[in-house]
Enzyme design. Sequence first.
Site, PDB file in Angstrom:
ATOM      1  N   ASP A   4     -11.018   2.768   4.098  1.00 50.11           N
ATOM      2  CA  ASP A   4     -11.356   1.343   4.019  1.00 50.11           C
ATOM      3  C   ASP A   4     -12.869   1.132   3.871  1.00 50.11           C
ATOM      4  O   ASP A   4     -13.315   0.049   3.478  1.00 50.11           O
ATOM      5  CB  ASP A   4     -10.920   0.635   5.312  1.00 50.11           C
ATOM      6  CG  ASP A   4      -9.733  -0.276   5.103  1.00 50.11           C
ATOM      7  OD1 ASP A   4      -9.547  -0.768   3.980  1.00 50.11           O
ATOM      8  OD2 ASP A   4      -9.007  -0.506   6.087  1.00 50.11           O
ATOM      9  N   GLN A   8      -4.780  -1.838   9.513  1.00 50.19           N
ATOM     10  CA  GLN A   8      -4.667  -3.142   8.862  1.00 50.19           C
ATOM     11  C   GLN A   8      -5.318  -4.222   9.730  1.00 50.19           C
ATOM     12  O   GLN A   8      -5.055  -4.316  10.928  1.00 50.19           O
ATOM     13  CB  GLN A   8      -3.188  -3.478   8.599  1.00 50.19           C
ATOM     14  CG  GLN A   8      -2.960  -4.743   7.803  1.00 50.19           C
ATOM     15  CD  GLN A   8      -3.501  -4.682   6.372  1.00 50.19           C
ATOM     16  OE1 GLN A   8      -3.598  -3.617   5.768  1.00 50.19           O
ATOM     17  NE2 GLN A   8      -3.867  -5.828   5.823  1.00 50.19           N
ATOM     18  N   LYS A  37       0.841  -1.203   0.000  1.00 55.53           N
ATOM     19  CA  LYS A  37       0.000   0.000   0.000  1.00 55.53           C
ATOM     20  C   LYS A  37       0.878   1.256   0.000  1.00 55.53           C
ATOM     21  O   LYS A  37       0.608   2.211  -0.729  1.00 55.53           O
ATOM     22  CB  LYS A  37      -0.951  -0.031   1.211  1.00 55.53           C
ATOM     23  CG  LYS A  37      -2.032  -1.106   1.053  1.00 55.53           C
ATOM     24  CD  LYS A  37      -2.814  -1.415   2.324  1.00 55.53           C
ATOM     25  CE  LYS A  37      -3.743  -2.603   2.070  1.00 55.53           C
ATOM     26  NZ  LYS A  37      -4.499  -3.043   3.252  1.00 55.53           N
TER      27      LYS A  37
HETATM   28  N1  GUN Z   1      -6.903  -7.036   5.688  1.00 56.38           N
HETATM   29  C1  GUN Z   1      -7.253  -7.722   4.576  1.00 56.38           C
HETATM   30  N2  GUN Z   1      -7.882  -6.913   3.691  1.00 56.38           N
HETATM   31  C2  GUN Z   1      -7.914  -5.691   4.255  1.00 56.38           C
HETATM   32  C3  GUN Z   1      -8.431  -4.433   3.825  1.00 56.38           C
HETATM   33  O1  GUN Z   1      -8.994  -4.264   2.735  1.00 56.38           O
HETATM   34  N3  GUN Z   1      -8.261  -3.404   4.692  1.00 56.38           N
HETATM   35  C4  GUN Z   1      -7.664  -3.560   5.889  1.00 56.38           C
HETATM   36  N4  GUN Z   1      -7.571  -2.492   6.680  1.00 56.38           N
HETATM   37  N5  GUN Z   1      -7.184  -4.706   6.322  1.00 56.38           N
HETATM   38  C5  GUN Z   1      -7.308  -5.764   5.504  1.00 56.38           C
END
Ligand code: GUN
Length: 283
Positions: free
Chosen positions: A114, A91, A47
Amino acid sequence: MILDGKAVSEKRLEILKEKIEESGLYPRLATVIVGEDPASQMYVRMKHRACERVGIGSIGIELPADATTGRVLEAVTRLNDDPDINGILVQLPLPAGLDTTRVIDAVAPGKDVDGFHPCNLGRLFSGSPVFSPCTPQGVMTILEEYKIPIAGKRAVIVGRSIDVGRPMAALLLNADATVTICHSKTENLAAEMQNADILISAIGRAKFVGPEMVKEGATVIDVGINQDEQGRLCGDVDFEAVKGRAGAITPVPGGVGPMTIATLMENTFRAAKMRTCDNNTVW
Ligand code: GUN
């Protein structure tokens, strides 16, 4: 037809990079990671790399695995109050024992790139979304890019998670599909799946979906990230067995995965623009 999510994500990131340049804005994303799960660390690194590529600034907050919920809430509150931060991503999954719901609820809805905050999920389900969760929104982008018809079609989603299954249903419903959500208690799962014009699998079981579950010509979207017996990355769908029966299908890797990150970048730019034109008071 192979639905090449990697190619779509590359295209979207290039377009986004230009838009950010033209805007004169410098959007900023903050990630919060708790503990040292290698998969989570890898996703967060990806990311940050994507941010750099499109002209989004990013900072990473790293907390130890034994951090309390209070400590995580403190970090989130500080980012909420920081006018230089446009987007916040915590996350998931958080280490066992932490209160994930309280943490998600603490993120300012206007910075919730998110799309997991109840405000954003509520707006999505009421049909006027602001930030939609990145993975299902990425699926919608793939369907749009390949001009797969959605209105009036039967969409069947396997999986009812808060980050994929449920928001996927809302997005497809908003696009006028007739939507069914299946899950571990669904009776006659295969029969439900055989009805699908658009079949979305988000189960987390390697190669679970075989050709007998797929209607001839259906669009098959594989959201699964699993390992096969040899430890290789694979999806929920037995790709080799299903590809001849599906009309269109996403591979793993190179399908939905890259779209999640591209959508996160788009959401972060959106958060930055909203702040500029609306002083972040969209709620
Ligand atoms: N863990 C797996 N997929 C995601 C996501 O799209 N966002 C976040 N914050 N954590 C994740």
